[in-house]
Motif scaffolding. Structure first.
Motif, mmCIF file in Angstrom:
data_model
loop_
_atom_site.group_PDB
_atom_site.id
_atom_site.type_symbol
_atom_site.label_atom_id
_atom_site.label_comp_id
_atom_site.label_asym_id
_atom_site.label_seq_id
_atom_site.Cartn_x
_atom_site.Cartn_y
_atom_site.Cartn_z
ATOM 1 N N LYS A 175 32.313 46.201 57.526
ATOM 2 C CA LYS A 175 32.695 47.612 57.652
ATOM 3 C C LYS A 175 33.618 48.003 56.497
ATOM 4 C CE LYS A 175 34.821 50.799 60.982
ATOM 5 N NZ LYS A 175 35.390 50.912 62.354
ATOM 6 N N PHE A 176 34.617 47.156 56.239
ATOM 7 C CA PHE A 176 35.532 47.418 55.136
ATOM 8 C C PHE A 176 34.776 47.357 53.809
ATOM 9 C CE2 PHE A 176 38.464 46.245 51.802
ATOM 10 C CZ PHE A 176 39.564 47.069 52.051
ATOM 11 N N ARG A 177 33.904 46.355 53.657
ATOM 12 C CA ARG A 177 33.173 46.170 52.405
ATOM 13 C C ARG A 177 32.318 47.396 52.069
ATOM 14 N NH1 ARG A 177 30.750 41.525 53.415
ATOM 15 N NH2 ARG A 177 28.736 42.327 54.074
ATOM 16 N N ASN A 178 31.675 47.970 53.074
ATOM 17 C CA ASN A 178 30.805 49.122 52.827
ATOM 18 C C ASN A 178 31.594 50.328 52.334
ATOM 19 O OD1 ASN A 178 28.448 47.779 53.548
ATOM 20 N ND2 ASN A 178 28.652 48.316 55.711
ATOM 21 N N VAL A 179 32.743 50.584 52.960
ATOM 22 C CA VAL A 179 33.547 51.731 52.534
ATOM 23 C C VAL A 179 34.188 51.470 51.176
ATOM 24 C CG1 VAL A 179 35.465 53.264 53.146
ATOM 25 C CG2 VAL A 179 33.977 52.365 54.939
ATOM 26 N N TYR A 180 34.626 50.236 50.953
ATOM 27 C CA TYR A 180 35.200 49.861 49.656
ATOM 28 C C TYR A 180 34.149 50.012 48.562
ATOM 29 C CZ TYR A 180 37.560 46.862 46.176
ATOM 30 O OH TYR A 180 38.151 46.367 45.038
ATOM 31 N N TRP A 181 32.942 49.587 48.871
ATOM 32 C CA TRP A 181 31.862 49.712 47.900
ATOM 33 C C TRP A 181 31.600 51.179 47.568
ATOM 34 C CZ3 TRP A 181 29.193 46.981 44.506
ATOM 35 C CH2 TRP A 181 28.053 47.577 43.951
ATOM 36 N N ASP A 182 31.551 52.027 48.575
ATOM 37 C CA ASP A 182 31.337 53.457 48.321
ATOM 38 C C ASP A 182 32.417 54.014 47.408
ATOM 39 O OD1 ASP A 182 29.094 53.451 49.910
ATOM 40 O OD2 ASP A 182 30.120 54.216 51.699
ATOM 41 N N HIS A 183 33.642 53.547 47.581
ATOM 42 C CA HIS A 183 34.736 53.989 46.718
ATOM 43 C C HIS A 183 34.502 53.543 45.273
ATOM 44 C CE1 HIS A 183 38.770 54.712 45.149
ATOM 45 N NE2 HIS A 183 38.820 53.440 44.786
ATOM 46 N N LEU A 184 34.109 52.280 45.089
ATOM 47 C CA LEU A 184 33.870 51.770 43.742
ATOM 48 C C LEU A 184 32.725 52.528 43.064
ATOM 49 C CD1 LEU A 184 34.236 47.897 44.266
ATOM 50 C CD2 LEU A 184 35.926 49.523 43.389
ATOM 51 N N VAL A 185 31.706 52.890 43.844
ATOM 52 C CA VAL A 185 30.594 53.656 43.278
ATOM 53 C C VAL A 185 31.073 55.041 42.836
ATOM 54 C CG1 VAL A 185 28.373 54.755 43.791
ATOM 55 C CG2 VAL A 185 28.816 52.423 44.561
ATOM 56 N N LYS A 186 31.928 55.668 43.636
ATOM 57 C CA LYS A 186 32.469 56.979 43.259
ATOM 58 C C LYS A 186 33.270 56.885 41.968
ATOM 59 C CE LYS A 186 32.820 58.912 47.923
ATOM 60 N NZ LYS A 186 33.761 59.371 48.994
ATOM 61 N N VAL A 187 34.056 55.812 41.848
ATOM 62 C CA VAL A 187 34.829 55.617 40.621
ATOM 63 C C VAL A 187 33.878 55.462 39.439
ATOM 64 C CG1 VAL A 187 36.453 54.141 39.393
ATOM 65 C CG2 VAL A 187 36.799 54.595 41.822
ATOM 66 N N GLY A 188 32.847 54.644 39.611
ATOM 67 C CA GLY A 188 31.884 54.420 38.528
ATOM 68 C C GLY A 188 31.170 55.692 38.115
ATOM 69 N N LYS A 189 30.733 56.475 39.100
ATOM 70 C CA LYS A 189 30.008 57.709 38.802
ATOM 71 C C LYS A 189 30.912 58.757 38.137
ATOM 72 C CE LYS A 189 26.341 57.406 42.258
ATOM 73 N NZ LYS A 189 25.702 58.026 43.452
ATOM 74 N N SER A 190 32.226 58.621 38.353
ATOM 75 C CA SER A 190 33.149 59.593 37.755
ATOM 76 C C SER A 190 33.450 59.271 36.288
ATOM 77 C CB SER A 190 34.469 59.620 38.537
ATOM 78 O OG SER A 190 35.251 58.451 38.288
ATOM 79 N N MET A 191 33.009 58.104 35.820
ATOM 80 C CA MET A 191 33.330 57.684 34.447
ATOM 81 C C MET A 191 32.297 58.199 33.446
ATOM 82 S SD MET A 191 34.920 53.843 34.722
ATOM 83 C CE MET A 191 36.622 53.644 35.260
ATOM 84 N N GLU A 192 32.817 58.592 32.302
ATOM 85 C CA GLU A 192 31.974 59.064 31.205
ATOM 86 C C GLU A 192 32.405 58.374 29.918
ATOM 87 O OE1 GLU A 192 32.456 63.263 31.089
ATOM 88 O OE2 GLU A 192 31.370 63.621 32.971
ATOM 89 N N GLN A 193 31.495 58.320 28.988
ATOM 90 C CA GLN A 193 31.801 57.704 27.704
ATOM 91 C C GLN A 193 32.755 58.603 26.909
ATOM 92 O OE1 GLN A 193 31.445 55.073 25.907
ATOM 93 N NE2 GLN A 193 29.648 53.892 26.549
ATOM 94 N N GLU A 194 33.883 58.032 26.505
ATOM 95 C CA GLU A 194 34.816 58.745 25.635
ATOM 96 C C GLU A 194 34.362 58.538 24.188
ATOM 97 O OE1 GLU A 194 37.295 61.167 24.388
ATOM 98 O OE2 GLU A 194 37.691 60.681 26.501
#
Length: 347
Positions: free
Chosen positions: A260-279
């Protein structure tokens, strides 16, 4: 008989309202006379319970009336505690606990109630309730009086004696409250207590309790992990706060322990990844929404890859799916998921 029953039900309405108000800020306007009458109502309805508990028709009438009254009060009072027929037998104890745990209760009434119960039969429920509440108050005060820690420096919570002491006090306080709480009120009790602890310190207390091997020793302790996770993971601000303030090795351990924790933690990491752009200026992935660098994000994935095989498979499968959805590029610098997979495979 109908007239007497009508009168009893009207009085019951008043007592149920008194129990509800005993948990509210309205007690700051009460005086000793209000408290005396409330306890007298408790004694009266204890006798009512004993008198009608074996009389099924009359008991059903009282229970049906209580059900309607509960619905009425629940509509206008937040976190209302339902009152059932069996609660009438311990109405005085419920009243005592509610008043003593209410921070709005004036000091002179707190003293009056404490002295009243201390002078009563030590085997009575009221006296036992007083002992329980006083011990919980003492634990809460000691918990809040201990110094807060430099939370971001905590690599291994179980190796920190101060944090362990605080966590044990919090756990003891929660278990005591949960033992005397109805099932539908347990989540509220946890939210109420945890909500009073400063952030980010509360996250480290929760993590310390969850990581403790003793957390599965008793039925109440088995309940705590789910209640903790529900409190944190169902609120986006709280979950992000925990993920951003607790070290990634600790978050990885929790992910190994709880899907349960892993799934929510994973969703958070995906959100962080999707928010990143190449500088363009530096050629690195950066996020304008999260205070996390690409190296810190990668570090979180790498720690998950140190876990059991099922967790490793989980991470790789999810990353490969994200890579395909993003164009399935094999050349670095185009998709963050490609770059993360390359780094992970090189480790």
């Amino acid at each position: 008989m109908a007239g007497k029953m009508r009168s009893l039900l009207d009085n019951l309405d008043q007592f149920v309202e008194v129990l509800a108000l005993s948990r509210s800020d309205h007690v700051q306007d009460w005086d000793i006379l209000h408290v005396q009458r409330a306890f007298e109502w408790g004694t009266y309805f204890q006798h009512v319970h004993h008198r009608f508990m074996a009389n099924k028709p009359l008991r059903n009438t009282i229970e049906a009336h209580l059900g309607a009254k509960n619905q009425e009060l629940a509509r206008c009072m937040k976190n209302y505690h339902h009152v059932g027929f069996d609660h009438l037998d311990k109405g005085r104890s419920i009243l005592a606990v509610s008043l003593l745990q209410n921070n709005a209760l004036p000091d002179h009434l707190l003293k009056y109630i404490s002295e009243r119960i201390q002078n009563s039969d030590p085997t009575a429920g009221d006296s036992r309730c007083l002992t329980h509440v006083i011990s919980q108050k003492a634990a809460s005060e000691l918990l809040s009086s201990l110094p807060l820690l430099a939370s971001k420096e905590l690599l291994e919570p179980l190796d920190n004696p101060v944090l362990m002491t605080q966590a044990e006090l919090l756990q003891s306080s929660l278990e005591g409250r949960l033992r005397v709480s109805e099932d539908d009120q347990k989540a509220f009790v946890v939210s109420e207590i945890l909500g009073r602890i400063p952030k980010p310190h509360v996250y480290h207390l929760i993590v310390t309790i969850l990581l403790s091997k003793e957390v599965l020793d008793t039925e109440q302790k088995k309940l705590l992990p789910d209640l903790f996770l529900d409190w944190v993971l169902t609120n986006n601000d709280l979950s992000v706060g925990l993920f951003m303030n607790v070290r990634c090795p600790v978050l990885a351990k929790l992910s190994f322990m709880s899907s349960k924790f892993r799934n929510v933690y994973w969703d958070h990491l995906v959100k962080v990844g999707k928010s990143m752009e190449q500088e363009v200026t530096c050629g690195k992935w950066v996020s304008n929404h999260f205070k996390l660098s690409i190296n810190e994000l990668l570090d979180r994935y790498k720690h998950l890859m140190k876990g059991p095989e099922d967790v490793k498979d989980f991470v790789l499968t999810k990353l490969r799916t994200l890579k395909r959805q993003d164009g399935d590029y094999d050349v670095p610098g185009i998709s963050i998921w490609t770059d993360l997979l390359i780094e992970i495979h090189q480790t």
